[in-house]
Write an enzyme that holds these catalytic residues in place. Structure first.
Site, PDB file in Angstrom:
ATOM      1  N   GLY A   9       0.815  -1.198   0.000  1.00 17.29           N
ATOM      2  CA  GLY A   9       0.000   0.000   0.000  1.00 17.29           C
ATOM      3  C   GLY A   9       0.854   1.255   0.000  1.00 17.29           C
ATOM      4  O   GLY A   9       2.092   1.194   0.053  1.00 17.29           O
ATOM      5  N   MET A  10       0.203   2.397  -0.038  1.00 22.73           N
ATOM      6  CA  MET A  10       0.924   3.665  -0.124  1.00 22.73           C
ATOM      7  C   MET A  10       1.848   3.879   1.075  1.00 22.73           C
ATOM      8  O   MET A  10       3.022   4.233   0.914  1.00 22.73           O
ATOM      9  CB  MET A  10      -0.078   4.822  -0.228  1.00 22.73           C
ATOM     10  CG  MET A  10       0.558   6.184  -0.386  1.00 22.73           C
ATOM     11  SD  MET A  10      -0.645   7.473  -0.825  1.00 22.73           S
ATOM     12  CE  MET A  10      -1.734   7.426   0.615  1.00 22.73           C
ATOM     13  N   ILE A  35      -4.817 -11.976   6.776  1.00 21.23           N
ATOM     14  CA  ILE A  35      -4.906 -11.514   8.164  1.00 21.23           C
ATOM     15  C   ILE A  35      -6.203 -11.942   8.834  1.00 21.23           C
ATOM     16  O   ILE A  35      -6.312 -11.879  10.058  1.00 21.23           O
ATOM     17  CB  ILE A  35      -4.731  -9.988   8.257  1.00 21.23           C
ATOM     18  CG1 ILE A  35      -5.882  -9.253   7.581  1.00 21.23           C
ATOM     19  CG2 ILE A  35      -3.395  -9.560   7.680  1.00 21.23           C
ATOM     20  CD1 ILE A  35      -5.873  -7.749   7.811  1.00 21.23           C
ATOM     21  N   THR A  62      -9.902   0.408   2.952  1.00 23.24           N
ATOM     22  CA  THR A  62      -9.936   1.876   2.969  1.00 23.24           C
ATOM     23  C   THR A  62     -10.880   2.485   1.932  1.00 23.24           C
ATOM     24  O   THR A  62     -10.906   3.703   1.774  1.00 23.24           O
ATOM     25  CB  THR A  62      -8.522   2.442   2.736  1.00 23.24           C
ATOM     26  OG1 THR A  62      -8.015   1.960   1.484  1.00 23.24           O
ATOM     27  CG2 THR A  62      -7.587   2.047   3.867  1.00 23.24           C
ATOM     28  N   ASP A 102      -8.496   9.685  11.360  1.00 26.82           N
ATOM     29  CA  ASP A 102      -9.321  10.770  11.901  1.00 26.82           C
ATOM     30  C   ASP A 102     -10.810  10.438  11.845  1.00 26.82           C
ATOM     31  O   ASP A 102     -11.621  11.052  12.554  1.00 26.82           O
ATOM     32  CB  ASP A 102      -9.062  12.062  11.120  1.00 26.82           C
ATOM     33  CG  ASP A 102      -9.353  11.903   9.628  1.00 26.82           C
ATOM     34  OD1 ASP A 102      -8.717  11.033   9.003  1.00 26.82           O
ATOM     35  OD2 ASP A 102     -10.193  12.644   9.082  1.00 26.82           O
ATOM     36  N   TYR A 131     -16.921   2.322   7.363  1.00 24.12           N
ATOM     37  CA  TYR A 131     -15.455   2.368   7.445  1.00 24.12           C
ATOM     38  C   TYR A 131     -15.012   2.979   8.768  1.00 24.12           C
ATOM     39  O   TYR A 131     -14.148   2.428   9.471  1.00 24.12           O
ATOM     40  CB  TYR A 131     -14.886   3.177   6.282  1.00 24.12           C
ATOM     41  CG  TYR A 131     -13.446   3.586   6.478  1.00 24.12           C
ATOM     42  CD1 TYR A 131     -12.418   2.663   6.343  1.00 24.12           C
ATOM     43  CD2 TYR A 131     -13.120   4.893   6.829  1.00 24.12           C
ATOM     44  CE1 TYR A 131     -11.086   3.032   6.544  1.00 24.12           C
ATOM     45  CE2 TYR A 131     -11.802   5.273   7.043  1.00 24.12           C
ATOM     46  CZ  TYR A 131     -10.787   4.342   6.898  1.00 24.12           C
ATOM     47  OH  TYR A 131      -9.481   4.715   7.113  1.00 24.12           O
ATOM     48  N   LYS A 135     -12.826   1.150  11.868  1.00 27.47           N
ATOM     49  CA  LYS A 135     -11.500   1.570  12.340  1.00 27.47           C
ATOM     50  C   LYS A 135     -11.517   1.837  13.848  1.00 27.47           C
ATOM     51  O   LYS A 135     -10.568   1.498  14.554  1.00 27.47           O
ATOM     52  CB  LYS A 135     -11.035   2.806  11.577  1.00 27.47           C
ATOM     53  CG  LYS A 135     -10.704   2.544  10.116  1.00 27.47           C
ATOM     54  CD  LYS A 135      -9.572   1.516   9.939  1.00 27.47           C
ATOM     55  CE  LYS A 135      -8.229   2.057  10.344  1.00 27.47           C
ATOM     56  NZ  LYS A 135      -7.138   1.076  10.105  1.00 27.47           N
TER      57      LYS A 135
END
Length: 296
Positions: A9-10, A35, A62, A102, A131, A135
């Site tokens: 990923g990034m 996972i 994401t 956030d 989402y 998280k």
């Protein structure tokens, strides 16, 4: 030895490069180690010659809007998967770093003595959407499963190795004469290079930093419209952009999305700065450095 989960990923790719630069040994995995399957995680650990002292979980579902219609898979990855990783880390005595967001906050901000203030680690979470909830629940699961965990909340990530807001803006600005960008969502653009350096600082200060919640973004805060304007201005100066493009503000109502975005997602970084003794670059400075090396 460090295990980066989600190394394609990034952020995972950026962290891999950063660890190499600091001379730290690591192994990275992507989807080849499931996972959501505890046995797969355990088997991978058992097949390693050197024990893992750190696990950095950069993996996550994401796709914020898609998650609204894909809740089962989103929650399986972000909650169950994160919990499985935390259990494995606990079992082998490894420290864990979990990357959060956030979005765990409601985006209304906290009213302080002088108006709305940035969110602190101890502030109440109230996520909106699948989402965001996954998280927040992922954070809770990690802390329940492994008390040797660092949770780093970040926001507005962009970087060299994957599609992101900066690349999207540059692409649109090369093609169009005018674009509209929302001007009622405020946050702090964060370069993955800076975040990866901070993750590395946690690792290098092992044994001296208390486990728990931390916030990290670049300094300063702006709207997406402000960010787009600066991308355009810097892109023109650097010769990345050669044609003219007008950047116009719009509201979130004019640019509807499946999942609600936080209107205010500025995070307080006092704790991480004091704990690690680091200076955090301003978003504008980091954007300029990124544009000098980005792949466009």
């Amino acid at each position: 030895m460090i295990w980066i989960i989600g190394n394609r990923g990034m952020l995972g790719r950026e962290l891999s490069v950063t660890l190499e630069r600091h001379g730290l040994e690591y192994i990275g995995t992507g989807r080849e180690v499931d996972i959501t399957n505890p046995d797969a995680l355990s088997a991978f650990v058992e097949n390693q010659k050197a024990p893992f002292k750190w696990i950095v979980n950069c993996s996550a579902y994401t796709a914020v809007d898609k998650a609204e219609d894909d809740a089962v898979i989103c929650r399986k990855l972000n909650i169950d998967g994160s919990g499985n990783i935390a259990k494995v880390a606990k079992k082998i005595g490894a420290n864990l770093i979990y990357i959060s967001t956030d979005y765990v906050f409601d985006g209304k901000g906290i009213i302080g003595s002088f108006g709305v203030r940035p969110y602190k680690e101890e502030d109440h979470t109230s996520p909106n959407g699948v989402y965001a909830q996954s998280k927040r629940d992922g954070e809770n699961r990690v802390l329940q499963e492994n008390d040797r965990s660092y949770i780093i909340r970040t926001a507005w990530l962009y970087g060299k190795y994957r599609k992101n807001f900066v690349y999207t803006m540059l692409s649109l600005m090369k093609e169009k004469d005018m674009i509209s960008v929302v001007n009622d969502q405020r946050g702090s653009p964060t370069w993955t290079y800076d975040l990866a350096e901070t993750i590395t600082a946690f690792i290098k200060k092992a044994g001296t930093v208390s486990f728990g919640l931390y916030h990290y973004t670049n300094e300063g805060n702006i709207t997406w419209f402000d960010f787009a304007q600066e991308i355009y201005a810097k892109g023109k100066r650097l010769g990345i952009l050669t044609k003219n493009c007008m950047v116009s503000p719009c509201t979130s109502v004019e640019f509807p999305t499946r999942a609600k975005r936080p209107a205010y997602s500025v995070l307080d970084k006092t704790k991480v700065k004091k704990t690690l003794g680091i200076d955090i670059p301003d978003w504008n400075i980091s954007l300029g450095e990124f544009l000098k090396i980005c792949e466009v």
